[in-house]
Enzyme design. Structure first.
Site, PDB file in Angstrom:
ATOM      1  N   LYS A   1     -11.960  -6.460   9.225  1.00 55.86           N
ATOM      2  CA  LYS A   1     -10.724  -6.373  10.011  1.00 55.86           C
ATOM      3  C   LYS A   1     -10.717  -7.427  11.119  1.00 55.86           C
ATOM      4  O   LYS A   1      -9.669  -8.002  11.435  1.00 55.86           O
ATOM      5  CB  LYS A   1     -10.584  -4.967  10.588  1.00 55.86           C
ATOM      6  CG  LYS A   1     -10.277  -3.914   9.519  1.00 55.86           C
ATOM      7  CD  LYS A   1     -10.095  -2.521  10.101  1.00 55.86           C
ATOM      8  CE  LYS A   1      -9.508  -1.576   9.049  1.00 55.86           C
ATOM      9  NZ  LYS A   1      -9.296  -0.220   9.527  1.00 55.86           N
TER      10      LYS A   1
ATOM     11  N   GLY B   1       0.333   4.541   3.581  1.00 53.00           N
ATOM     12  CA  GLY B   1       1.451   3.701   3.128  1.00 53.00           C
ATOM     13  C   GLY B   1       2.673   4.541   2.787  1.00 53.00           C
ATOM     14  O   GLY B   1       3.807   4.170   3.116  1.00 53.00           O
TER      15      GLY B   1
ATOM     16  N   ARG C   1      -7.930 -10.301  11.928  1.00 49.51           N
ATOM     17  CA  ARG C   1      -7.324 -10.484  13.259  1.00 49.51           C
ATOM     18  C   ARG C   1      -7.418 -11.943  13.693  1.00 49.51           C
ATOM     19  O   ARG C   1      -6.447 -12.521  14.195  1.00 49.51           O
ATOM     20  CB  ARG C   1      -8.053  -9.598  14.293  1.00 49.51           C
ATOM     21  CG  ARG C   1      -7.262  -8.387  14.716  1.00 49.51           C
ATOM     22  CD  ARG C   1      -7.997  -7.589  15.767  1.00 49.51           C
ATOM     23  NE  ARG C   1      -7.758  -8.108  17.107  1.00 49.51           N
ATOM     24  CZ  ARG C   1      -7.740  -7.372  18.198  1.00 49.51           C
ATOM     25  NH1 ARG C   1      -7.934  -6.065  18.126  1.00 49.51           N
ATOM     26  NH2 ARG C   1      -7.526  -7.889  19.375  1.00 49.51           N
TER      27      ARG C   1
ATOM     28  N   ARG D   1       1.595  -2.466  -7.387  1.00 49.86           N
ATOM     29  CA  ARG D   1       0.781  -3.205  -8.374  1.00 49.86           C
ATOM     30  C   ARG D   1       1.268  -2.920  -9.795  1.00 49.86           C
ATOM     31  O   ARG D   1       1.704  -1.800 -10.104  1.00 49.86           O
ATOM     32  CB  ARG D   1      -0.681  -2.836  -8.213  1.00 49.86           C
ATOM     33  CG  ARG D   1      -1.206  -3.355  -6.893  1.00 49.86           C
ATOM     34  CD  ARG D   1      -2.679  -3.554  -6.935  1.00 49.86           C
ATOM     35  NE  ARG D   1      -3.429  -2.380  -6.534  1.00 49.86           N
ATOM     36  CZ  ARG D   1      -4.732  -2.412  -6.293  1.00 49.86           C
ATOM     37  NH1 ARG D   1      -5.387  -3.551  -6.407  1.00 49.86           N
ATOM     38  NH2 ARG D   1      -5.368  -1.323  -5.924  1.00 49.86           N
TER      39      ARG D   1
ATOM     40  N   GLY E   1       0.834  -1.219   0.000  1.00 49.84           N
ATOM     41  CA  GLY E   1       0.000   0.000   0.000  1.00 49.84           C
ATOM     42  C   GLY E   1       0.857   1.253   0.000  1.00 49.84           C
ATOM     43  O   GLY E   1       0.401   2.324   0.397  1.00 49.84           O
ATOM     44  N   ALA E   2       2.098   1.109  -0.456  1.00 50.95           N
ATOM     45  CA  ALA E   2       3.067   2.218  -0.383  1.00 50.95           C
ATOM     46  C   ALA E   2       2.693   3.395  -1.276  1.00 50.95           C
ATOM     47  O   ALA E   2       3.172   4.510  -1.061  1.00 50.95           O
ATOM     48  CB  ALA E   2       4.466   1.713  -0.755  1.00 50.95           C
ATOM     49  N   THR E   3       1.833   3.170  -2.293  1.00 50.87           N
ATOM     50  CA  THR E   3       1.411   4.292  -3.140  1.00 50.87           C
ATOM     51  C   THR E   3       0.236   5.045  -2.514  1.00 50.87           C
ATOM     52  O   THR E   3      -0.232   6.029  -3.075  1.00 50.87           O
ATOM     53  CB  THR E   3       0.994   3.797  -4.538  1.00 50.87           C
ATOM     54  OG1 THR E   3       0.025   2.745  -4.370  1.00 50.87           O
ATOM     55  CG2 THR E   3       2.177   3.267  -5.331  1.00 50.87           C
ATOM     56  N   GLY E   4      -0.250   4.575  -1.371  1.00 47.64           N
ATOM     57  CA  GLY E   4      -1.370   5.232  -0.703  1.00 47.64           C
ATOM     58  C   GLY E   4      -0.889   6.297   0.266  1.00 47.64           C
ATOM     59  O   GLY E   4       0.312   6.535   0.421  1.00 47.64           O
ATOM     60  N   ARG E   5      -1.863   6.924   0.931  1.00 47.75           N
ATOM     61  CA  ARG E   5      -1.525   8.046   1.828  1.00 47.75           C
ATOM     62  C   ARG E   5      -0.810   7.562   3.083  1.00 47.75           C
ATOM     63  O   ARG E   5       0.308   7.965   3.347  1.00 47.75           O
ATOM     64  CB  ARG E   5      -2.800   8.832   2.154  1.00 47.75           C
ATOM     65  CG  ARG E   5      -3.315   9.593   0.934  1.00 47.75           C
ATOM     66  CD  ARG E   5      -4.764   9.935   1.030  1.00 47.75           C
ATOM     67  NE  ARG E   5      -5.602   8.742   0.902  1.00 47.75           N
ATOM     68  CZ  ARG E   5      -6.927   8.745   0.914  1.00 47.75           C
ATOM     69  NH1 ARG E   5      -7.578   9.883   1.063  1.00 47.75           N
ATOM     70  NH2 ARG E   5      -7.619   7.616   0.783  1.00 47.75           N
TER      71      ARG E   5
HETATM   72  N1  LIG Z   1      -8.416   6.200  11.325  1.00 45.60           N
HETATM   73  C1  LIG Z   1      -8.748   6.926  10.269  1.00 45.60           C
HETATM   74  O1  LIG Z   1      -9.279   8.045  10.414  1.00 45.60           O
HETATM   75  C2  LIG Z   1      -8.463   6.390   8.910  1.00 45.60           C
HETATM   76  C3  LIG Z   1      -8.855   7.105   7.766  1.00 45.60           C
HETATM   77  C4  LIG Z   1      -8.512   6.581   6.511  1.00 45.60           C
HETATM   78  C5  LIG Z   1      -7.814   5.380   6.411  1.00 45.60           C
HETATM   79  N2  LIG Z   1      -7.467   4.706   7.551  1.00 45.60           N
HETATM   80  C6  LIG Z   1      -6.729   3.415   7.494  1.00 45.60           C
HETATM   81  O2  LIG Z   1      -5.475   3.634   6.871  1.00 45.60           O
HETATM   82  C7  LIG Z   1      -5.097   2.489   6.094  1.00 45.60           C
HETATM   83  C8  LIG Z   1      -4.717   2.943   4.703  1.00 45.60           C
HETATM   84  O3  LIG Z   1      -5.732   3.762   4.155  1.00 45.60           O
HETATM   85  P1  LIG Z   1      -5.392   4.941   3.118  1.00 45.60           P
HETATM   86  O4  LIG Z   1      -6.586   5.852   3.133  1.00 45.60           O
HETATM   87  O5  LIG Z   1      -4.032   5.506   3.394  1.00 45.60           O
HETATM   88  O6  LIG Z   1      -5.378   4.144   1.738  1.00 45.60           O
HETATM   89  P2  LIG Z   1      -5.180   4.733   0.266  1.00 45.60           P
HETATM   90  O7  LIG Z   1      -4.573   6.094   0.270  1.00 45.60           O
HETATM   91  O8  LIG Z   1      -6.508   4.559  -0.450  1.00 45.60           O
HETATM   92  O9  LIG Z   1      -4.100   3.720  -0.358  1.00 45.60           O
HETATM   93  C9  LIG Z   1      -4.413   2.368  -0.519  1.00 45.60           C
HETATM   94  C10 LIG Z   1      -3.174   1.601  -0.910  1.00 45.60           C
HETATM   95  O10 LIG Z   1      -3.482   0.204  -0.923  1.00 45.60           O
HETATM   96  C11 LIG Z   1      -3.043  -0.343  -2.164  1.00 45.60           C
HETATM   97  N3  LIG Z   1      -3.847  -1.525  -2.520  1.00 45.60           N
HETATM   98  C12 LIG Z   1      -5.184  -1.627  -2.530  1.00 45.60           C
HETATM   99  N4  LIG Z   1      -5.521  -2.881  -2.913  1.00 45.60           N
HETATM  100  C13 LIG Z   1      -4.353  -3.565  -3.150  1.00 45.60           C
HETATM  101  C14 LIG Z   1      -4.025  -4.882  -3.605  1.00 45.60           C
HETATM  102  N5  LIG Z   1      -4.979  -5.763  -3.915  1.00 45.60           N
HETATM  103  N6  LIG Z   1      -2.710  -5.229  -3.730  1.00 45.60           N
HETATM  104  C15 LIG Z   1      -1.730  -4.333  -3.433  1.00 45.60           C
HETATM  105  N7  LIG Z   1      -1.969  -3.061  -3.011  1.00 45.60           N
HETATM  106  C16 LIG Z   1      -3.276  -2.698  -2.897  1.00 45.60           C
HETATM  107  C17 LIG Z   1      -3.214   0.795  -3.149  1.00 45.60           C
HETATM  108  O11 LIG Z   1      -2.443   0.527  -4.293  1.00 45.60           O
HETATM  109  P3  LIG Z   1      -2.760   1.178  -5.726  1.00 45.60           P
HETATM  110  O12 LIG Z   1      -2.047   2.528  -5.752  1.00 45.60           O
HETATM  111  O13 LIG Z   1      -2.176   0.205  -6.675  1.00 45.60           O
HETATM  112  O14 LIG Z   1      -4.266   1.314  -5.854  1.00 45.60           O
HETATM  113  C18 LIG Z   1      -2.672   1.956  -2.307  1.00 45.60           C
HETATM  114  O15 LIG Z   1      -1.267   1.938  -2.290  1.00 45.60           O
HETATM  115  C19 LIG Z   1      -6.264   1.505   6.199  1.00 45.60           C
HETATM  116  O16 LIG Z   1      -5.947   0.558   7.207  1.00 45.60           O
HETATM  117  C20 LIG Z   1      -7.441   2.369   6.654  1.00 45.60           C
HETATM  118  O17 LIG Z   1      -8.389   1.664   7.429  1.00 45.60           O
HETATM  119  C21 LIG Z   1      -7.761   5.199   8.786  1.00 45.60           C
END
Ligand SMILES: NC(=O)c1ccc[n+]([C@@H]2O[C@H](COP(=O)([O-])OP(=O)(O)OC[C@H]3O[C@@H](n4cnc5c(N)ncnc54)[C@H](OP(=O)(O)O)[C@@H]3O)[C@@H](O)[C@H]2O)c1
Length: 308
Positions: free
Chosen positions: A135, A20, A139, A39, A14-18
């Site tokens: 989730k 991550g 777990r 990916r 998930g390194a391309t995500g926020r």
């Molecule tokens: N507590 C809070 O307020 C809050 C708010 C938001 C999120 N979160 C948590 O933070 C975590 C990350 O969320 P985020 O919002 O940072 O996510 P995000 O920005 O949407 O990024 C998601 C990442 O997951 C990758 N991904 C998705 N499906 C995949 C697969 N099948 N194989 C490999 N990589 C995959 C995506 O890759 P691609 O670039 O290839 O799509 C992207 O790098 C989650 O656990 C979420 O529950 C918490």
């Protein structure tokens, strides 16, 4: 052996995500050889957009996906630690990752995609539309497969809800009137994403957090809605008109709201009415700022200063 060779090798999924991206930066900053599972579609993008900065920062990029088991196994075999940061809607896609960790046998710590509220404690499970069940299933699998792990519960990321001062639908804090949900005195918790990543990386070689849960409750970041509004009023030097929505009305609004507003209201209800961030006791050995007092974190007040 060089100092770097002695550090745990960390794979971020998930390194391309926020989150991550922040995890990758925190891992590199802590001196860990850091790997990212990316990916295949990203490799086809012009200039491989997200890949260049990762590679420039020193990340080892591995092509693969959670739905490509051989790529997972090959990636996992190269590391000691796996951190996953895929969104909740993809949480169950971690199952093959857990299988690969089990088969590889070399991973000393797995940090699954949690990073929210401890769903074993939330009081709103009957209205979460299955959000936490995915989730919870992961777990259970981690524990039944005996995978060494740490769960990170950071409550609200600051980027979620704080930019609007907990006013769903706004993209900036209100300057005239503000809605207070419920009595306004129940406290929620906010943590900045980069700080969540720093605390997460602190746990990976720490025996105190092995097979444990880490909660993030930074003392400067625990606010009720009334306190949050009052802090904002001080910063903009203006008293806002308050609109009060009772708990009963909020529940009705949740029932009638479309997605994704419905989920925003549910999370507000969970934190600021039911108290799901703070109603249960944790001890100092489970709280990030107490375990790692040297980590400087962004306070809610500092964050709001950037919005004035
Ligand atoms: N507590 C809070 O307020 C809050 C708010 C938001 C999120 N979160 C948590 O933070 C975590 C990350 O969320 P985020 O919002 O940072 O996510 P995000 O920005 O949407 O990024 C998601 C990442 O997951 C990758 N991904 C998705 N499906 C995949 C697969 N099948 N194989 C490999 N990589 C995959 C995506 O890759 P691609 O670039 O290839 O799509 C992207 O790098 C989650 O656990 C979420 O529950 C918490």
């Amino acid at each position: 052996m060089s100092e770097e060779a002695a550090r745990s090798r960390v794979l971020v999924v998930g390194a391309t995500g926020r989150l991550g991206g922040s995890l990758v930066r925190a891992s590199l900053a802590a001196g860990h050889p850091t790997f990212a599972l990316i990916r295949p579609r990203h490799f086809a993008l012009p200039d491989s957009a997200p890949l260049k900065p990762l590679a420039a920062a020193g990340v080892t990029i591995l092509k693969g996906s959670l739905d490509d088991y051989p790529s997972l196994l090959e990636a996992v075999r190269q590391v000691d630690v796996v951190i996953c940061a895929v969104p909740t809607k993809h949480a169950l896609e971690q199952k093959p990752l857990i299988r690969a960790i089990k088969e590889a046998g070399c991973v000393k710590r797995f940090i699954p995609a949690e990073f929210g509220v401890d769903h074993t404690k939330v009081q709103i499970c009957d209205m979460d539309h299955g959000f936490y069940e995915k989730k919870a299933e992961i777990r259970r699998l981690i524990e039944s497969e005996d995978i060494p792990h740490t769960y990170i519960y950071c409550n609200f990321l600051m980027r979620y809800l704080l930019p609007s001062l907990v006013q769903p639908g706004l993209d900036a804090p209100p300057r005239d009137e503000v809605t207070i949900f419920g009595g306004g005195d129940t406290k929620g918790i906010f943590v900045e994403e980069g700080d969540v990543a720093k605390f997460t990386v602190c746990t990976i070689e720490d025996p105190r957090t092995l097979n444990m849960t880490l909660y993030l409750r930074p003392p400067g970041n625990i606010y009720s809605l009334n306190e949050l509004v009052s802090l904002w009023e001080t910063k903009i030097n203006k008293c806002l008109k308050k609109i009060h929505i009772t708990e009963e009305q909020l529940v009705k609004n949740i029932q009638n709201a479309p997605f994704p507003l419905k989920m925003d209201l549910i999370f507000i209800y969970s934190a600021f009415v039911k108290g799901d961030h703070t109603y249960f006791e944790i001890d100092s050995r489970s709280e990030g700022t107490q375990l790692y007092p040297d980590v400087k974190y962004t306070t809610v007040s500092e964050y709001l200063d950037t919005l004035v």
